[in-house]
Design a protein around this motif. Sequence first.
Motif, PDB file in Angstrom:
ATOM      1  N   LEU A 109      -8.846   5.247  -8.501  1.00 30.05           N
ATOM      2  CA  LEU A 109      -8.844   4.557  -7.272  1.00 30.05           C
ATOM      3  C   LEU A 109      -7.628   3.736  -6.752  1.00 30.05           C
ATOM      4  O   LEU A 109      -7.011   3.315  -7.488  1.00 30.05           O
ATOM      5  CB  LEU A 109      -9.925   3.512  -7.110  1.00 30.05           C
ATOM      6  N   GLU A 110      -7.190   3.717  -5.428  1.00 29.46           N
ATOM      7  CA  GLU A 110      -6.110   3.209  -4.866  1.00 29.46           C
ATOM      8  C   GLU A 110      -6.169   1.752  -4.949  1.00 29.46           C
ATOM      9  O   GLU A 110      -7.446   1.124  -4.508  1.00 29.46           O
ATOM     10  CB  GLU A 110      -5.679   3.538  -3.328  1.00 29.46           C
ATOM     11  N   GLY A 111      -5.201   1.023  -5.234  1.00 26.95           N
ATOM     12  CA  GLY A 111      -5.162  -0.443  -5.348  1.00 26.95           C
ATOM     13  C   GLY A 111      -5.710  -1.188  -6.812  1.00 26.95           C
ATOM     14  O   GLY A 111      -5.985  -2.094  -7.210  1.00 26.95           O
ATOM     15  N   ALA A 112      -6.128  -0.097  -7.667  1.00 23.44           N
ATOM     16  CA  ALA A 112      -6.722  -0.496  -8.996  1.00 23.44           C
ATOM     17  C   ALA A 112      -5.984  -1.244  -9.632  1.00 23.44           C
ATOM     18  O   ALA A 112      -6.243  -2.295 -10.324  1.00 23.44           O
ATOM     19  CB  ALA A 112      -7.244   0.607  -9.775  1.00 23.44           C
ATOM     20  N   ARG A 114      -3.442  -3.316  -8.521  1.00 16.76           N
ATOM     21  CA  ARG A 114      -3.066  -4.686  -7.964  1.00 16.76           C
ATOM     22  C   ARG A 114      -4.447  -5.507  -8.573  1.00 16.76           C
ATOM     23  O   ARG A 114      -4.046  -6.599  -8.770  1.00 16.76           O
ATOM     24  CB  ARG A 114      -2.970  -4.232  -6.522  1.00 16.76           C
ATOM     25  N   LEU A 115      -5.355  -4.911  -8.465  1.00 14.55           N
ATOM     26  CA  LEU A 115      -6.569  -5.540  -8.876  1.00 14.55           C
ATOM     27  C   LEU A 115      -6.454  -5.771 -10.579  1.00 14.55           C
ATOM     28  O   LEU A 115      -6.592  -7.110 -10.822  1.00 14.55           O
ATOM     29  CB  LEU A 115      -7.938  -4.891  -8.899  1.00 14.55           C
ATOM     30  N   ASP A 129      -2.214   5.006  -9.067  1.00  9.70           N
ATOM     31  CA  ASP A 129      -3.477   4.701  -8.896  1.00  9.70           C
ATOM     32  C   ASP A 129      -3.761   5.475  -7.489  1.00  9.70           C
ATOM     33  O   ASP A 129      -3.742   5.475  -6.569  1.00  9.70           O
ATOM     34  CB  ASP A 129      -3.546   3.236  -8.401  1.00  9.70           C
ATOM     35  N   ARG A 199       6.674   5.867   8.611  1.00 12.71           N
ATOM     36  CA  ARG A 199       6.905   4.573   9.424  1.00 12.71           C
ATOM     37  C   ARG A 199       7.511   3.515   8.482  1.00 12.71           C
ATOM     38  O   ARG A 199       8.282   2.566   8.797  1.00 12.71           O
ATOM     39  CB  ARG A 199       5.454   4.030   9.970  1.00 12.71           C
TER      40      ARG A 199
ATOM     41  N   ASN B 110     -10.324   2.244   3.768  1.00 10.35           N
ATOM     42  CA  ASN B 110     -10.288   3.458   3.067  1.00 10.35           C
ATOM     43  C   ASN B 110     -11.093   3.522   1.768  1.00 10.35           C
ATOM     44  O   ASN B 110     -11.319   2.668   1.115  1.00 10.35           O
ATOM     45  CB  ASN B 110      -9.050   3.249   2.047  1.00 10.35           C
ATOM     46  N   ARG B 112     -11.616   4.988  -0.782  1.00  9.19           N
ATOM     47  CA  ARG B 112     -10.849   5.048  -2.199  1.00  9.19           C
ATOM     48  C   ARG B 112     -10.318   3.908  -2.582  1.00  9.19           C
ATOM     49  O   ARG B 112      -9.771   3.967  -3.530  1.00  9.19           O
ATOM     50  CB  ARG B 112     -10.035   6.268  -2.134  1.00  9.19           C
ATOM     51  N   CYS B 113     -10.335   2.789  -1.660  1.00  5.44           N
ATOM     52  CA  CYS B 113      -9.827   1.501  -2.208  1.00  5.44           C
ATOM     53  C   CYS B 113     -10.578   0.699  -2.993  1.00  5.44           C
ATOM     54  O   CYS B 113     -11.979   0.761  -2.961  1.00  5.44           O
ATOM     55  CB  CYS B 113      -9.559   0.609  -0.906  1.00  5.44           C
ATOM     56  N   LYS B 136      -2.740  -4.731   6.927  1.00  2.00           N
ATOM     57  CA  LYS B 136      -2.349  -3.878   5.863  1.00  2.00           C
ATOM     58  C   LYS B 136      -3.081  -4.291   4.501  1.00  2.00           C
ATOM     59  O   LYS B 136      -3.068  -5.403   4.104  1.00  2.00           O
ATOM     60  CB  LYS B 136      -0.973  -3.710   5.452  1.00  2.00           C
ATOM     61  N   ARG B 138      -4.017  -5.365   0.867  1.00  2.00           N
ATOM     62  CA  ARG B 138      -2.948  -5.683  -0.277  1.00  2.00           C
ATOM     63  C   ARG B 138      -3.209  -4.958  -1.512  1.00  2.00           C
ATOM     64  O   ARG B 138      -2.503  -4.788  -2.253  1.00  2.00           O
ATOM     65  CB  ARG B 138      -3.612  -7.431  -0.487  1.00  2.00           C
ATOM     66  N   TYR B 139      -4.438  -4.200  -1.530  1.00  2.00           N
ATOM     67  CA  TYR B 139      -4.881  -3.528  -2.683  1.00  2.00           C
ATOM     68  C   TYR B 139      -4.186  -2.264  -2.557  1.00  2.00           C
ATOM     69  O   TYR B 139      -3.506  -1.662  -3.207  1.00  2.00           O
ATOM     70  CB  TYR B 139      -6.070  -3.640  -3.012  1.00  2.00           C
ATOM     71  N   CYS B 140      -4.705  -1.334  -1.430  1.00  2.00           N
ATOM     72  CA  CYS B 140      -4.339  -0.010  -1.500  1.00  2.00           C
ATOM     73  C   CYS B 140      -3.240   0.209  -0.500  1.00  2.00           C
ATOM     74  O   CYS B 140      -2.984   1.550  -0.253  1.00  2.00           O
ATOM     75  CB  CYS B 140      -5.523   0.756  -1.025  1.00  2.00           C
ATOM     76  N   GLU B 143      -3.331   0.833   6.440  1.00  2.00           N
ATOM     77  CA  GLU B 143      -3.059   0.093   7.545  1.00  2.00           C
ATOM     78  C   GLU B 143      -4.121   0.372   8.349  1.00  2.00           C
ATOM     79  O   GLU B 143      -4.462   1.308   8.689  1.00  2.00           O
ATOM     80  CB  GLU B 143      -1.696   0.406   8.368  1.00  2.00           C
TER      81      GLU B 143
END
Lengths: 305, 154
Positions: A109-112, A114-115, A129, A199, B110, B112-113, B136, B138-140, B143
């Motif tokens: 999972l994305e952000g894992a 950072r957690l 992630d 971007r 998201n 999947r976040c 945006k 902070r974790y995944c 935007e």
Amino acid sequence: MFKGKDIVSIRDLREEEMEKIFEIARDMIPIAKGEKREEYLRGYVLANLFFEPSTRTRMSFEAAMDRLGGKVLGFSNPSATSISKGETLADTIRMFDAYSDVIVIRHPLEGAARLAADFAEHPVINAGDGAGQHPTQTLLDIFTIVQEFGHVDGLKITLMGDLRYGRTVHSLAIALSYLDADVHLLSPRTLKMPKHIIREMKREPEIHERLEDVIEDTDVFYVTRIQKERFPDPTEYMKVAGSYSITKEHVKKMKDRAIIMHPLPRVNEIDPEVDYTPHARYFKQAFYGVPIRMAILALVLGVIE
Amino acid sequence: MTDQVLKVQKIKNGIVIDHIPCGMALKVLKILGIEGDIGSTVTLAMHVKSKNGWKDVVKIEDRYLDERELDKIALIAPTATVNIVKDYKVVTKHRVKVPDVVKGIVKCMNPRCITNQNEPIEPEFKVVSKDKIIIKCRYCGREMDSEDIVENIL
């Protein structure tokens, strides 16, 4: 500067911090090859938490820790841990944080990561992630280019293949643009680089659909795998995959000093015959994963400053 | 207030949310949770002439807003002003302010976040653009624009 630092995203690192990692990684090369013995990390424990399968990344972190005299604990199959009993990631991290000095995490999972960094006292290194970040891969990719050319700025670097789903190319494209490389993107129309990544790049990259357009003046070809699953129609896949693969014929048209990189595993995007040409760098690139990870571990643990 | 705004009746006590970007009034009501009968008068004017073009206005009788609600309005209507009315008079008037960090009021779009799992964390976003709102995760890193925000308000 580095002691205790989390490496979650390539954006967490300034250019001079990347240079510092590269400088230490150069010193680590003979140790990574086993030609020299050093035990900088003796007495330290790495928690290698792989919630998703991985070969190169997991083993290169293990090799890095072992070569420097440290120990590794962890898992590569979460079904055998209490996560399968419904434990939160936050709790798993708190526990491993208590057992180790540094945590490496790969998670679907994305952000894992950072957690994990939020909950761990010790430094956390993101080993991928989901579709998100994989900063140590980006670092070893840039290191490979720097080792070959001495710099990144001004080089014409073509990222090719699956630019839409390929995780490594996203953070690499952004990082290269900030290092002032001339980034070119080459992919089938359906697998283009996502707009939100473009971007975030410092300069707008040039976009191509034909290898012929870039073959003669590219310095670095960064090839990625186009996965069959992305195409509902297998004949369409065959057609597309064929036009984004590198053969010995292509190599003849390349610049003398051009290099070919690939994050591996490769399937058929680079013909095995190309392996024996002076342009192939993908195996060397994979090797650099070890000294780069050694440097990161030694720096975030504060053993080297 | 212009003559045009006076087309809708004055309120005795409550709030007037003025200078809402045209077309966003219904979304403002939605994020304040006003979707059915709330037991007090709500008036809404869309496409009202103002000094600098066109705007929407919302008036809610006997209702006041807390900080959290003001932050929510700021995210979808950054030009809005909130007037507090007591006994037919505007007693305070303030512009909403787009915060630098948005915490706990929007969930990440998201699926999947990691923040959409059962983890003990509050979703957190950095505001990357304030003119045309973009936040945006902070974790995944996903935007989201104001349309996405309205759909994912907590």
